[in-house]
Motif scaffolding. Structure first.
Motif, PDB file in Angstrom:
ATOM      1  N   PHE A 133       1.089  -1.069   0.198  1.00 30.68           N
ATOM      2  CA  PHE A 133       0.071   0.043  -0.152  1.00 30.68           C
ATOM      3  C   PHE A 133       0.582   0.913   0.563  1.00 30.68           C
ATOM      4  O   PHE A 133       1.093   2.115  -1.270  1.00 30.68           O
ATOM      5  CB  PHE A 133      -1.246  -0.021   1.665  1.00 30.68           C
ATOM      6  CG  PHE A 133      -2.027   1.297   1.453  1.00 30.68           C
ATOM      7  CD1 PHE A 133      -3.387   1.032   0.886  1.00 30.68           C
ATOM      8  CD2 PHE A 133      -1.351   2.395   1.563  1.00 30.68           C
ATOM      9  CE1 PHE A 133      -4.170   1.951   0.454  1.00 30.68           C
ATOM     10  CE2 PHE A 133      -2.285   3.138   1.815  1.00 30.68           C
ATOM     11  CZ  PHE A 133      -3.256   3.072   1.178  1.00 30.68           C
ATOM     12  N   GLU A 134       1.800   1.186   0.884  1.00 31.37           N
ATOM     13  CA  GLU A 134       2.432   2.073   1.098  1.00 31.37           C
ATOM     14  C   GLU A 134       3.308   2.608  -0.410  1.00 31.37           C
ATOM     15  O   GLU A 134       3.693   3.872  -1.009  1.00 31.37           O
ATOM     16  CB  GLU A 134       4.089   2.239   2.225  1.00 31.37           C
ATOM     17  CG  GLU A 134       2.963   2.651   3.031  1.00 31.37           C
ATOM     18  CD  GLU A 134       3.902   1.545   5.087  1.00 31.37           C
ATOM     19  OE1 GLU A 134       5.375   2.205   4.375  1.00 31.37           O
ATOM     20  OE2 GLU A 134       3.553   1.763   5.332  1.00 31.37           O
ATOM     21  N   GLU A 135       4.084   1.803  -1.096  1.00 28.40           N
ATOM     22  CA  GLU A 135       4.428   1.926  -1.782  1.00 28.40           C
ATOM     23  C   GLU A 135       3.884   2.314  -3.287  1.00 28.40           C
ATOM     24  O   GLU A 135       3.715   3.262  -4.416  1.00 28.40           O
ATOM     25  CB  GLU A 135       5.055  -0.011  -2.635  1.00 28.40           C
ATOM     26  CG  GLU A 135       6.206   0.250  -1.502  1.00 28.40           C
ATOM     27  CD  GLU A 135       7.202  -1.270  -2.399  1.00 28.40           C
ATOM     28  OE1 GLU A 135       6.079  -2.247  -2.788  1.00 28.40           O
ATOM     29  OE2 GLU A 135       8.243  -1.393  -1.538  1.00 28.40           O
ATOM     30  N   VAL A 195      -4.857   1.658  10.790  1.00 31.00           N
ATOM     31  CA  VAL A 195      -4.576   0.279  10.235  1.00 31.00           C
ATOM     32  C   VAL A 195      -3.810  -0.310   9.259  1.00 31.00           C
ATOM     33  O   VAL A 195      -4.755  -0.701   7.867  1.00 31.00           O
ATOM     34  CB  VAL A 195      -5.625  -0.704  11.249  1.00 31.00           C
ATOM     35  CG1 VAL A 195      -5.715  -2.240  11.147  1.00 31.00           C
ATOM     36  CG2 VAL A 195      -6.191  -0.405  11.840  1.00 31.00           C
ATOM     37  N   ASN A 196      -2.915  -0.257   9.399  1.00 34.54           N
ATOM     38  CA  ASN A 196      -2.010  -1.207   8.227  1.00 34.54           C
ATOM     39  C   ASN A 196      -0.654  -1.289   8.498  1.00 34.54           C
ATOM     40  O   ASN A 196      -0.185  -0.876   8.617  1.00 34.54           O
ATOM     41  CB  ASN A 196      -1.469   0.160   7.113  1.00 34.54           C
ATOM     42  CG  ASN A 196      -1.381  -0.447   6.066  1.00 34.54           C
ATOM     43  OD1 ASN A 196      -1.486  -1.314   5.217  1.00 34.54           O
ATOM     44  ND2 ASN A 196       0.030   0.733   5.045  1.00 34.54           N
ATOM     45  N   PRO A 197      -0.528  -2.763   8.376  1.00 36.39           N
ATOM     46  CA  PRO A 197      -1.448  -4.033   7.521  1.00 36.39           C
ATOM     47  C   PRO A 197      -2.276  -4.184   8.782  1.00 36.39           C
ATOM     48  O   PRO A 197      -2.772  -4.124   9.765  1.00 36.39           O
ATOM     49  CB  PRO A 197      -0.763  -5.066   7.130  1.00 36.39           C
ATOM     50  CG  PRO A 197       0.179  -4.966   8.604  1.00 36.39           C
ATOM     51  CD  PRO A 197       0.392  -3.818   8.552  1.00 36.39           C
ATOM     52  N   LEU A 198      -3.249  -4.559   8.533  1.00 36.71           N
ATOM     53  CA  LEU A 198      -5.132  -4.673   8.781  1.00 36.71           C
ATOM     54  C   LEU A 198      -4.718  -7.232   8.460  1.00 36.71           C
ATOM     55  O   LEU A 198      -4.612  -7.255   7.228  1.00 36.71           O
ATOM     56  CB  LEU A 198      -6.475  -4.938   8.664  1.00 36.71           C
ATOM     57  CG  LEU A 198      -7.100  -5.659   9.030  1.00 36.71           C
ATOM     58  CD1 LEU A 198      -6.780  -5.820  10.471  1.00 36.71           C
ATOM     59  CD2 LEU A 198      -8.753  -5.583   9.034  1.00 36.71           C
ATOM     60  N   ALA A 209      -2.160  -5.415  12.751  1.00 39.35           N
ATOM     61  CA  ALA A 209      -0.420  -5.662  12.653  1.00 39.35           C
ATOM     62  C   ALA A 209       0.305  -4.155  12.938  1.00 39.35           C
ATOM     63  O   ALA A 209       1.606  -4.004  13.297  1.00 39.35           O
ATOM     64  CB  ALA A 209       0.040  -5.914  11.482  1.00 39.35           C
ATOM     65  N   ASP A 210      -0.362  -3.325  12.786  1.00 39.25           N
ATOM     66  CA  ASP A 210      -0.297  -1.386  12.850  1.00 39.25           C
ATOM     67  C   ASP A 210      -0.973  -0.606  12.847  1.00 39.25           C
ATOM     68  O   ASP A 210      -1.687  -0.667  12.222  1.00 39.25           O
ATOM     69  CB  ASP A 210       1.348  -1.970  11.348  1.00 39.25           C
ATOM     70  CG  ASP A 210       2.303   0.238  11.803  1.00 39.25           C
ATOM     71  OD1 ASP A 210       2.165   0.303  13.127  1.00 39.25           O
ATOM     72  OD2 ASP A 210       2.619   0.521  10.680  1.00 39.25           O
ATOM     73  N   ALA A 211      -0.345   0.382  13.786  1.00 39.41           N
ATOM     74  CA  ALA A 211      -1.585   1.392  13.730  1.00 39.41           C
ATOM     75  C   ALA A 211      -1.060   2.468  13.862  1.00 39.41           C
ATOM     76  O   ALA A 211       0.059   2.845  14.550  1.00 39.41           O
ATOM     77  CB  ALA A 211      -2.964   1.587  15.088  1.00 39.41           C
TER      78      ALA A 211
HETATM   79 MN    MN Z   1       2.333   0.075   8.520  1.00 37.38          MN
END
Ligand code: MN
Ligand code: GDP
Length: 384
Positions: A133-135, A195-198, A209-211
């Motif tokens: 997603f970030e890329e 939330v990335n990644p959910l 996994a990250d928020a």
């Molecule tokens: Mn992340």
């Protein structure tokens, strides 16, 4: 105002968003011992800087043993991490979060944002979460859907479930998660909860996994539990401003503003103040490339700190930074300052006399002393 990952997760978990068990590590020894609590055989070690892009920059590591966790904490803590989102100067890693690793089979993206047009809460979703997603975001090629998420009613749940289905997340667990996050979003007056990644795990669980949560800076006063993060961000802004002016600065909580050239002299000064029971307001190392105007900016940052009651100037004029250059900088800063706190000055080495003359010409509230220990004693007296 961004909250670090661990605090963002804690906030969302309070409302029912599933997160992995984890702990904040203050030292590598601590981290190694606390691993036993997680009851797992794989760990994720995550630097708690506010910028994202940590995964690609080595700021997120997956390891198999508590001693490897300790080693990673050691490697990260106190060091600068440069990611795609920090800018070239990077951010200092001041804390590290350790979690039980998830067995991820798929990464999704789910976020809530304030819809400024309607004041409603917008739900964003994408099937391609995580680093991908970030890329894609970097290439301006992000594909995500949006909808407004209203209060938790049977009709609204149906609508949200249909929306999430379009993005590969049409399970009740994700619908629950979205409404839980919405409740946390509203009660804490957030402007963003991402939330990335959910993560979808091998067992079929959905876990953040990250928020990342952002508070409305104008509403923080209604949520005093987050004030420490406001202070941190203010401190970061001051240090970044000093950096931009060729000054290495670390903000501290004391009352004596310290203006020193050279990191070694700066550390010596710091230790002498502490030893004499004084409290430095900062550590400063003026880099040799700093002009007097840049030095002025650094001194202004100290003068605008309401805790600072006195400035201690200790310069050893050397080959590049001269005594008069620093004195000019200090004089310019005092010229602009509303609060002109007493100044204790010790200048030695190259152009020392000219430096002292400049301070006097500008009628600064200065006391000139000959030795470092006298300077420290006077500064402590004036600051108390
Ligand atoms: Mn992340
Ligand atoms: P960011 O790069 O700053 O957004 O940090 P993240 O917390 O998102 O971590 C970066 C990437 O590491 C994620 O996109 C995941 O692919 C991966 N990751 C994070 N936590 C775990 C975990 O528990 N298990 C696995 N297998 N991968 C993880």
């Amino acid at each position: 105002m961004l909250l670090p990952e661990y605090r963002s997760k804690e906030l969302l978990a309070k409302y029912g968003v599933p997160i992995p068990p984890g702990f904040l590590a203050r030292s590598s020894n601590d981290a190694e011992t606390l691993c036993a609590r997680l009851n797992t055989s794989r760990y994720v070690v995550k630097s708690q800087i506010l910028a994202g892009g940590r995964g690609l920059a080595g700021g997120v590591k997956i390891v198999d043993t508590p001693s490897a966790v300790g080693a990673e904490v050691e490697r990260l803590l106190g060091h600068v991490l440069v990611t795609d989102q920090t800018g070239p100067r990077g951010e200092i890693v001041q804390s590290v979060y350790v979690e039980a690793a998830l067995d991820i089979v798929d990464n999704f993206y789910l976020a809530l944002a304030l819809d400024s047009a309607t004041g409603g809460v917008m739900l964003l979703a994408s099937e391609k979460g995580g680093v991908e997603f970030e890329e894609r975001a970097r290439m301006d090629d992000t594909v995500y859907g949006t909808t407004i998420i209203g209060e938790d009613t049977p009709e609204e749940r149906k609508k949200i479930k249909a929306f999430l289905s379009e993005h590969g997340m049409g399970e009740d667990a994700v619908v629950d998660l979205a409404f839980a996050a919405r409740k946390g979003f509203i009660e804490n007056e957030l402007t963003l909860a991402e939330v990335n990644p959910l993560a979808k795990t091998r067992r079929g669980d959905w876990i953040a996994a990250d928020a990342k949560a952002a508070l409305d800076p104008n509403a923080v006063f209604r949520h005093p539990e987050f004030e420490e993060f406001a202070h941190l961000q203010h401190r970061d802004a001051i240090e970044a401003e000093a950096q931009a002016n060729d000054i290495n600065m670390v903000k501290l909580d004391g009352t004596i503003g310290v203006v020193v050239n050279g990191a070694g002299l700066g550390l010596a000064m710091h230790d002498m103040i502490i030893e004499a029971k004084g409290r430095p307001a900062n550590f400063m190392d003026i880099r040799t490339t700093a002009t007097s105007l840049k030095i002025a900016k650094g001194v202004q940052l100290l003068l605008s700190d309401p805790n600072v009651r006195c400035i201690l100037l200790n310069v050893h004029g050397g080959g590049i930074t001269l005594g008069d250059t620093v004195a000019e900088g200090v004089s310019v800063a005092y010229g602009h300052a509303k609060r002109k706190v007493p100044l204790v000055a010790r200048i030695s080495g190259q152009n020392a006399d000219r430096g002292l003359a400049i301070l006097k010409e500008h009628r600064l509230p200065v006391e000139v002393v000959d030795t470092m220990s006298d300077a420290v004693a006077r500064a402590i007296a004036l600051a108390s």
